[in-house]
Design a protein around this motif. Sequence first.
Motif, PDB file in Angstrom:
ATOM      1  N   ALA A  85      17.335 116.652  29.727  1.00 53.02           N
ATOM      2  CA  ALA A  85      17.919 115.576  30.523  1.00 53.02           C
ATOM      3  C   ALA A  85      16.874 114.545  30.923  1.00 53.02           C
ATOM      4  O   ALA A  85      17.130 113.332  30.892  1.00 53.02           O
ATOM      5  N   SER A  90      16.989 122.766  29.757  1.00 49.72           N
ATOM      6  CA  SER A  90      18.030 121.771  30.016  1.00 49.72           C
ATOM      7  C   SER A  90      17.494 120.632  30.871  1.00 49.72           C
ATOM      8  O   SER A  90      17.811 119.459  30.624  1.00 49.72           O
ATOM      9  N   VAL A  91      16.680 120.961  31.873  1.00 48.69           N
ATOM     10  CA  VAL A  91      16.079 119.916  32.702  1.00 48.69           C
ATOM     11  C   VAL A  91      15.173 119.018  31.866  1.00 48.69           C
ATOM     12  O   VAL A  91      15.183 117.785  32.003  1.00 48.69           O
ATOM     13  N   THR A 101      15.619 124.193  40.353  1.00 48.71           N
ATOM     14  CA  THR A 101      16.681 124.543  39.389  1.00 48.71           C
ATOM     15  C   THR A 101      16.706 126.035  39.095  1.00 48.71           C
ATOM     16  O   THR A 101      17.660 126.733  39.438  1.00 48.71           O
ATOM     17  N   SER A 117      24.078 117.400  33.465  1.00 53.09           N
ATOM     18  CA  SER A 117      24.279 118.472  34.439  1.00 53.09           C
ATOM     19  C   SER A 117      25.482 119.332  34.103  1.00 53.09           C
ATOM     20  O   SER A 117      25.525 120.518  34.469  1.00 53.09           O
ATOM     21  N   SER A 139      22.610 111.558  33.675  1.00 48.55           N
ATOM     22  CA  SER A 139      22.351 112.702  34.565  1.00 48.55           C
ATOM     23  C   SER A 139      23.606 113.552  34.766  1.00 48.55           C
ATOM     24  O   SER A 139      23.558 114.791  34.749  1.00 48.55           O
ATOM     25  N   THR A 140      24.744 112.897  34.945  1.00 51.07           N
ATOM     26  CA  THR A 140      25.988 113.636  35.176  1.00 51.07           C
ATOM     27  C   THR A 140      26.400 114.423  33.953  1.00 51.07           C
ATOM     28  O   THR A 140      26.779 115.602  34.034  1.00 51.07           O
ATOM     29  N   THR A 186      17.650 127.077  31.631  1.00 51.43           N
ATOM     30  CA  THR A 186      17.805 126.028  32.640  1.00 51.43           C
ATOM     31  C   THR A 186      16.632 125.049  32.629  1.00 51.43           C
ATOM     32  O   THR A 186      16.828 123.832  32.767  1.00 51.43           O
ATOM     33  N   MET A 218      24.844 123.241  31.262  1.00 55.46           N
ATOM     34  CA  MET A 218      25.100 124.500  31.951  1.00 55.46           C
ATOM     35  C   MET A 218      26.114 125.374  31.236  1.00 55.46           C
ATOM     36  O   MET A 218      26.426 126.475  31.714  1.00 55.46           O
TER      37      MET A 218
END
Length: 312
Positions: free
Chosen positions: A83, A79-80, A215, A121, A117-118, A76, A125
Amino acid sequence: MGEDIRERTDALDAAGNTTAAIGKGFAIGSAALVSLALFGAYITRAGITVADILDPEVFSGLLVGAMLPYWFSAMTMKSVGKAALAMVEEVRHQFNTINGIMEGTARPDYKRCVQISTEASLKEMFAPGALVMGTPLVVGCLFGVRTLAGVLAGALVSGVQMAVSMSNTGGAWDNAKKYVEAGASEHARSLGGKGSDCHKAAVIGDTVGDPLKDTSGPSLNILIKLMAVESLVFAPFFLVCWSMVLLFVCVHVRPPSSQTTGSQQGWLDFPLVQVDVRSAFSFGHPRWHRHTNHPPFCLCVVVVLYPFSRVR
């Protein structure tokens, strides 16, 4: 707006971080109790009397389960970072291609930033979600309900500790940066303020602390609860699947002999049933003997006979 507005909002943000850390502690405790109750229900439904740590299956599951929160949190946080990097690259691209953004004469492409961002997200995941959803299925089907019990216990203990640590650590690092920037006390001013080495270190801590508290920390609550719920729902399936795996191994490694009686080596003990392998594969007729070396046939026989097998 003047600097006094920024000072007030920073103070409110710092108070909010502290309040959020307290609230997340209650949420983590609630998730731990719910997961513990679901774990007890799984133990009952799976027919496990005692989950002993000295049992090799349970102990190996504990090791794997304790590793899962670390693996999930790493995924996670990565992933942040991906992004955020994509967002930075888009901002740089717009500064270089759209003239007048700095002067205020041109309008930036906000829609593209929201789209990044969308998409991130959702796409980022997939892997963490597959890890949480797939681990109970794989462990329960291939290694049995006792190993899965160890995985659930390990994930519960390790996940709760990590969630509490991440929520408090992330909020503390965020407030540390605001403390240095505000310079409201003599000690804060002695640290150098903005631009100093202490402030640069605080900014790095805040960069890591934000995904920790926003997160990875809150998502660990979902990890421990979702794994327990999924294991409880699929517990009967795991019993049947593990029995089939055991039978496949026994038949494939040492096929049953028609000369051996059921009381000698013909009985296989499964978690909830006993199946007489000799009667299942021979049926007292010579024509069935040639099928006993065929594992798919053996599995089909178990599927058919399982509802009629003798319950202890």
